[in-house]
Structure formats: C-alpha cells, structure tokens
Scaffold this active site. Sequence first.
Site, PDB file in Angstrom:
ATOM      1  N   LYS A 115       0.821  -1.215   0.000  1.00  0.00           N
ATOM      2  CA  LYS A 115       0.000   0.000   0.000  1.00  0.00           C
ATOM      3  C   LYS A 115       0.850   1.258   0.000  1.00  0.00           C
ATOM      4  CE  LYS A 115      -4.437  -1.476   1.711  1.00  0.00           C
ATOM      5  NZ  LYS A 115      -5.443  -1.424   2.755  1.00  0.00           N
ATOM      6  N   LYS A 207      -5.178  -9.990  -7.150  1.00  0.00           N
ATOM      7  CA  LYS A 207      -6.316 -10.222  -6.261  1.00  0.00           C
ATOM      8  C   LYS A 207      -7.506  -9.359  -6.687  1.00  0.00           C
ATOM      9  CE  LYS A 207      -6.122  -8.351  -2.231  1.00  0.00           C
ATOM     10  NZ  LYS A 207      -5.810  -7.841  -0.903  1.00  0.00           N
ATOM     11  N   LYS A 210     -11.105  -3.873  -4.070  1.00  0.00           N
ATOM     12  CA  LYS A 210     -11.997  -2.708  -4.082  1.00  0.00           C
ATOM     13  C   LYS A 210     -11.392  -1.564  -4.870  1.00  0.00           C
ATOM     14  CE  LYS A 210     -13.576  -3.557   0.669  1.00  0.00           C
ATOM     15  NZ  LYS A 210     -13.335  -3.240   2.080  1.00  0.00           N
TER      16      LYS A 210
END
Length: 345
Positions: A115, A207, A210
Amino acid sequence: MAAVAERVFSGVQPTGNLHLGNYLGAIKRFVELQNSHECIYCVVDLHAITVWQDPEELKRHTREVTAAFIACGIDPKAHIVFNQSQVSGHAELAWIFNCVARMGWLNRMTQFKEKAGKDRENVSVGLFAYPTLMAADILLYRATHVPVGEDQKQHLELTRDIAQKFNTDFAPSIAAYGHGEGYFPLTEPLIAGPATRVMSLRDGAKKMSKSDASDFSRINLTDDADAIAGKVRKAKTDPEPLPSEEEGLKGRPEAENLVGIYAALSDSSKAQVLKDFGGGQFSAFKAALVDLAVAKLGPIGADMQRLMNDVSAIDAILADGAARARALADQTIRDVKDIVGMVRA
Ligand code: TYM
C-alpha cells in the site's frame, strides 16, 4: 471477563465496492459460523481512515457494509454487529499494543509495503500501525477464531505475536490478578474453502480488489443481473477446455479462479465442479456461472438496497451492537489497565 470457550471476531473496511472476494473469503463464512459460535462482526471505520476518506462517503460505506452483513444473513440480534469507532476500547488497546509490538515486526508487513509503495514518507502513521489496531480489535474481545481471506494471514500471525509478548511481558502481573497463565488467547485464523483468494476477472495474477481501477475486474455485491452477466462473459480465460481434475488447473490461474468461485457459490469443491464441467468449453461453464452468481448475489444486492433506504434502522442496529460490544470491551480495558499498572477509578 470469564474465559470464553470460543468466540469469533472479524471486520470489514467501509471503503466502498464490496465485492465477491469479500463475500466468499469472509462474509459468507461469517454467516456460517453463527450456528456454532458467538460472533462479533465489525465495520472497521478506524482502519478505513488510515487512507483519506471523504466524510460523507465514509458514513455511507459504513452503513452499506452493515446492510451487506444483514442482507447476507448475519443476525444482529443473536450476534453483535457494530462500527469500530463507537467502542473506544479499540483505540485504547491499540495504543497499548503499539508499545508491545516491535518496529521490526511491522516493517515486515507485506500489505503495508504494497500500500505504501515507493512513497513511504508520505503515508499516514496510521497505515503503518494498522496491524496493531487489528490485533486490538480481535483481542479486545479475546476472540479465539477469526474468519478472513488469505490476504489477512500475516496480520493474524502478528496478532498472535502481540498476544504472546503481552502475556510474557506481564506474566507476573497477569498471574497476580488471577488470570492464570496468559491473558490473551493465541487466536486461530479461519482461512479455508475454495475461495480464500478470489482473483481479478481481468488478470488471474491479481487479487480481486476494491481499489482496482477497472470495474470489470470484480463483481460488486450491488451489481444487477446484467452487470454480473457482462462481467462473467468478459472474464479472461484461456483457449483450452476445462480439465476434469484439479491437477489440470495448474498454471491456469484464470480457469482456477472461475472454478473456485463456482465451487464456493455452490457450496461444493473444485474437484466436484470439474467433475461436472470438465472437458467442456468455457462458454457453457460461464453461462452456468452467470446463472449461479445471479441466483446467489441478486437477492443480496436487492436486500442491501432495501436496507439502505432506512438509514435510521441501520444506525439503530449499529448503536445496539456497539452498546453490547462496549460491555465486553470495557471489562478487557479494565483488566489490561490493572495488568499494565495503570491507576484507575
Ligand atoms: P478488507 O476490508 O480489505 O476485506 C474484508 C474481508 O474480505 C477478505 N477479502 C478477500 N477474500 C478473498 N478474496 C479476495 N480477493 C478478498 N479481498 C478481501 C479479506 O481477507 C477480509 O477478510 N484488515 C481487514 C479488516 C480488519 C479485520 C480486523 C479483519 C480490521 N480488523 C480484525 C479481521 C479481524 C481488511 O482490510 O479487510
């Protein structure tokens, strides 16, 4: 708090775009565990703000995750459903765990590295400390089992390390207060089934997420039948027919992903799905997957929409859940303050 036999805790971030991965990897499992366990399910808004969130959107997404929990079949009366920021014990215990966890442990967290990327100097301190808050969520209720997708495994290992270090660092005090050998349990992750890591429909190496820029990469829980059908039909595959055995899925990530999704949605296994569809073309399998996904997800999306029309009913569920969670949390905070050596009223 008396030692509890088995208690389940898990959380979902209110960051929008709830998708099939969240459902199959987590929320569907939450529903199943209600029959055998006392369950606490949390909308983790304190985690969401480790990355800036628009305040109005944060509220809407918090209510949307709550609606999803209920639409999927979680019973907020028999179990506890609430949002994290309403129970101050999460933040309090997280601070204490910040003083237990080591920098080296957090430096190893792959999710933080992903991230933060190259811009480490510019991410929030909260993003770095994210896993200690997660440990606090779980251990505030001394939960023994945590259902999550594969991507949370490392955070749960860290939760065990924190529990163990706390138990060791304060062993004499824990014993003096009559809590026996250790105060916090070594929580077990529950990561099982054919869809613990649902992949993007556009790229079998990524993956389902969102935050993927392409909406075609994921099936959202709020997608209608047409959207689901369009996304499944466009899902990436390869030119080979489906194999008849699991072995044949090796090196075919897109095929494996769709088979896993079918297996999870139909409460079956990859082996069984391949028995039924092996040797056939993807077009026939995809048509069956569309029917299955629409049958399973259609009612959930519709119910979410219905629930979202009554904001005050959702807020009442969260307030009631928070009051019951607070009663459990307050006891842990009192115990922990005693154990650590804080004078309290
Ligand atoms: P979050 O909000 O990213 O995701 C919620 C749950 O969905 C699972 N999940 C997936 N499972 C399978 N395939 C996927 N592609 C996929 N994407 C997401 C996640 O593993 C998760 O179970 N840190 C957590 C929230 C959290 C938490 C906790 C969880 C905060 N405190 C305490 C358990 C216990 C998170 O970001 O989940």
